[in-house]
Design an enzyme around this catalytic site. Structure first.
Site, PDB file in Angstrom:
ATOM      1  N   ARG A  87       0.802  -1.220   0.000  1.00  0.00           N
ATOM      2  CA  ARG A  87       0.000   0.000   0.000  1.00  0.00           C
ATOM      3  C   ARG A  87       0.838   1.275   0.000  1.00  0.00           C
ATOM      4  O   ARG A  87       1.927   1.297   0.580  1.00  0.00           O
ATOM      5  CB  ARG A  87      -0.917   0.005   1.229  1.00  0.00           C
ATOM      6  CG  ARG A  87      -1.911  -1.120   1.177  1.00  0.00           C
ATOM      7  CD  ARG A  87      -2.697  -1.315   2.454  1.00  0.00           C
ATOM      8  NE  ARG A  87      -3.697  -2.360   2.245  1.00  0.00           N
ATOM      9  CZ  ARG A  87      -3.436  -3.682   2.343  1.00  0.00           C
ATOM     10  NH1 ARG A  87      -2.240  -4.109   2.706  1.00  0.00           N
ATOM     11  NH2 ARG A  87      -4.367  -4.559   2.081  1.00  0.00           N
ATOM     12  N   HIS A 112      -0.959  -2.509  -4.500  1.00  0.00           N
ATOM     13  CA  HIS A 112      -0.412  -3.398  -5.538  1.00  0.00           C
ATOM     14  C   HIS A 112      -0.402  -2.781  -6.944  1.00  0.00           C
ATOM     15  O   HIS A 112      -0.769  -3.426  -7.925  1.00  0.00           O
ATOM     16  CB  HIS A 112      -1.187  -4.711  -5.552  1.00  0.00           C
ATOM     17  CG  HIS A 112      -0.956  -5.572  -4.333  1.00  0.00           C
ATOM     18  ND1 HIS A 112       0.163  -5.492  -3.552  1.00  0.00           N
ATOM     19  CD2 HIS A 112      -1.733  -6.545  -3.769  1.00  0.00           C
ATOM     20  CE1 HIS A 112       0.077  -6.384  -2.565  1.00  0.00           C
ATOM     21  NE2 HIS A 112      -1.051  -7.023  -2.667  1.00  0.00           N
ATOM     22  N   HIS A 186       3.215 -12.650  -5.938  1.00  0.00           N
ATOM     23  CA  HIS A 186       2.129 -12.805  -4.963  1.00  0.00           C
ATOM     24  C   HIS A 186       1.566 -14.230  -4.950  1.00  0.00           C
ATOM     25  O   HIS A 186       0.355 -14.422  -4.790  1.00  0.00           O
ATOM     26  CB  HIS A 186       1.036 -11.780  -5.262  1.00  0.00           C
ATOM     27  CG  HIS A 186       0.200 -11.387  -4.087  1.00  0.00           C
ATOM     28  ND1 HIS A 186      -0.605 -12.290  -3.415  1.00  0.00           N
ATOM     29  CD2 HIS A 186       0.047 -10.203  -3.460  1.00  0.00           C
ATOM     30  CE1 HIS A 186      -1.229 -11.648  -2.433  1.00  0.00           C
ATOM     31  NE2 HIS A 186      -0.848 -10.385  -2.435  1.00  0.00           N
ATOM     32  N   ASP A 258      -1.445 -10.525   8.188  1.00  0.00           N
ATOM     33  CA  ASP A 258      -1.264  -9.711   6.988  1.00  0.00           C
ATOM     34  C   ASP A 258      -0.331  -8.571   7.373  1.00  0.00           C
ATOM     35  O   ASP A 258      -0.730  -7.412   7.397  1.00  0.00           O
ATOM     36  CB  ASP A 258      -2.621  -9.190   6.494  1.00  0.00           C
ATOM     37  CG  ASP A 258      -2.538  -8.534   5.120  1.00  0.00           C
ATOM     38  OD1 ASP A 258      -1.445  -8.528   4.527  1.00  0.00           O
ATOM     39  OD2 ASP A 258      -3.576  -8.026   4.649  1.00  0.00           O
ATOM     40  N   GLU A 326       5.384 -12.448   0.650  1.00  0.00           N
ATOM     41  CA  GLU A 326       5.711 -11.487  -0.400  1.00  0.00           C
ATOM     42  C   GLU A 326       6.956 -10.713   0.019  1.00  0.00           C
ATOM     43  O   GLU A 326       6.896  -9.876   0.916  1.00  0.00           O
ATOM     44  CB  GLU A 326       4.538 -10.522  -0.597  1.00  0.00           C
ATOM     45  CG  GLU A 326       3.224 -11.200  -0.898  1.00  0.00           C
ATOM     46  CD  GLU A 326       2.015 -10.369  -0.431  1.00  0.00           C
ATOM     47  OE1 GLU A 326       1.927  -9.189  -0.780  1.00  0.00           O
ATOM     48  OE2 GLU A 326       1.185 -10.907   0.305  1.00  0.00           O
TER      49      GLU A 326
HETATM   50  C1  GLA Z   1      -1.488  -8.406   0.210  1.00  0.00           C
HETATM   51  C2  GLA Z   1      -2.114  -7.470   1.173  1.00  0.00           C
HETATM   52  C3  GLA Z   1      -3.420  -8.011   1.642  1.00  0.00           C
HETATM   53  C4  GLA Z   1      -4.316  -8.305   0.465  1.00  0.00           C
HETATM   54  C5  GLA Z   1      -3.605  -9.223  -0.498  1.00  0.00           C
HETATM   55  C6  GLA Z   1      -4.384  -9.421  -1.761  1.00  0.00           C
HETATM   56  O1  GLA Z   1      -1.026  -9.523   0.827  1.00  0.00           O
HETATM   57  O2  GLA Z   1      -1.288  -7.178   2.259  1.00  0.00           O
HETATM   58  O3  GLA Z   1      -4.046  -7.116   2.512  1.00  0.00           O
HETATM   59  O4  GLA Z   1      -4.668  -7.119  -0.181  1.00  0.00           O
HETATM   60  O5  GLA Z   1      -2.386  -8.685  -0.854  1.00  0.00           O
HETATM   61  O6  GLA Z   1      -5.697  -9.827  -1.545  1.00  0.00           O
END
Ligand code: GLA
Length: 361
Positions: A87, A112, A186, A258, A326
């Site tokens: 982000r 993304h 990803h 996350d 990631e």
């Molecule tokens: C990343 C983000 C998540 C989500 C995924 C895609 O991992 O951190 O919050 O947006 O991508 O769904």
């Protein structure tokens, strides 16, 4: 003596996008029979077939089995993410005194790469010679201003499958104007096999003493917080399940794991390829290690999979049916002076690498 199998790479048509662009699939197979499938749309890894401890092969990467599904509803399965993975707050950043406006595609923020990121572009592709194994070179020229980002950006991603069951990804880029860049892949993994249910029993190690806590819109606060005493402490390997259902405020805000982890590196700007994470699935014995030159890694446990997608083997994907690791610069780095830089300038070469090493235990 048994002749050793040869590694191969085979190109075949995969489909045509709604805009009428032809998409191909490359199947890379190594001497052990490990197989990786990649399509030119989004540079998406659609399948990774690796053996379990009994020698049985299964696909451990979540995905679809049609281009239509990838175009219509892909939650970033297997794709190359860019220009900026993760982000950027309020879809804006300032570089050298100039403010750039990006496409907000997740509330006020950009996620993304924006509305049409690298995951939705058709990449030029060719087999490329490599001493390390079979290799596929993908190339994309991102024009100045695309999704609001400055500079004409020339991007190359090379996928290499080695005979030691490693999938290596080399990212390279150059720009003609100062810009920001954060490339990743990803892929969602389930080491029991795609469609085999939740990944709660997977045992995870992440070599990180700290992580980057976020606000309510999942933008880092700027703090590098210790993992000690939290569900984010994966320094000693542990199962994913308990933490994924924890009431820790940072788990609650993200609906599960996350978070970006600050990898333990001597210098966040060095380019040493270091072990960042290791995952072990006890049922079938598959192991995956993640090695990277990057300073951060987002561990995402499929929190937004909500039973609305049917995967390649015909199973519904529910929350926690896959996990992502990631490798990346830190989220919102362009607005966070305390984070490792994500700036790329003319004359500089962006070069990062991530390796997924598969084994059994
Ligand atoms: C990343 C983000 C998540 C989500 C995924 C895609 O991992 O951190 O919050 O947006 O991508 O769904």
């Amino acid at each position: 003596m048994t002749a050793r199998a040869q590694s191969t790479i085979v190109r075949q048509p995969y489909g045509t996008t709604t805009a009428g662009v032809a998409v191909d699939m490359f199947t890379m197979t190594n001497a052990n029979g490990m197989e990786v499938k990649i399509i030119t749309y989004g540079g998406i890894i659609t399948a990774i077939r690796v053996p379990d401890r009994y020698g049985n092969m299964a696909n451990v990467a979540l995905g679809f089995n049609s281009l239509h599904d990838y175009e219509a509803k892909n939650p970033y399965f297997g794709c190359i993410v860019g220009r900026f993975a993760n982000r950027i707050a309020n879809a804006t950043f300032t570089l050298d005194g100039k403010t750039y406006t990006l496409a907000p595609n997740e509330g006020p923020n950009t996620l993304h790469g924006g509305n049409v990121g690298f995951d939705k572009r058709v990449w030029e592709a060719s087999e490329t010679p490599s001493d390390a194994g079979v290799a596929l070179r993908l190339h994309y020229l991102s024009p100045d201003g695309e999704e609001g980002y400055p500079g004409n950006l020339d991007v190359t991603v090379v996928y290499t499958l080695t005979d030691s069951n490693a999938l290596r990804i080399d990212y390279a880029a150059a720009t003609d104007a100062p810009t920001v860049l954060n490339l990743t892949n990803h892929s969602y993994f389930n080491l029991a096999g795609e469609g085999m249910g939740a990944i709660f029993d997977h045992i995870l190690m992440i070599d990180a003493d700290r992580y980057t806590p976020v606000d309510a819109t999942l933008i880092p606060t700027g703090e590098l917080a210790p993992v000690a005493g939290t569900p984010f402490d994966f320094r000693v390997p542990k199962a994913i399940g308990p933490g994924q259902r924890s009431n820790h405020p940072q788990v609650v805000v993200a609906r599960g794991y996350d978070q970006n982890f600050v990898l333990n590196r001597p210098d966040p700007h060095d380019d040493l390829l270091m072990l960042a994470a290791r995952v072990y699935e006890p049922g079938f014995g598959r192991v995956m290690e993640v090695w990277t030159t990057e300073p951060g890694i987002q561990f995402y446990a499929g929190n937004f999979l909500d039973a609305t997608l049917v995967g390649a083997s015909g199973h519904i994907y529910r929350q926690s049916d896959g996990f992502c690791l990631e490798t990346q610069r830190f989220p919102d780095a362009p607005n966070q002076p305390g984070f490792p830089s994500a700036v790329l300038r003319p004359g500089e070469r962006y070069a990062t690498a991530t390796v997924f090493k598969f084994a059994t235990d």
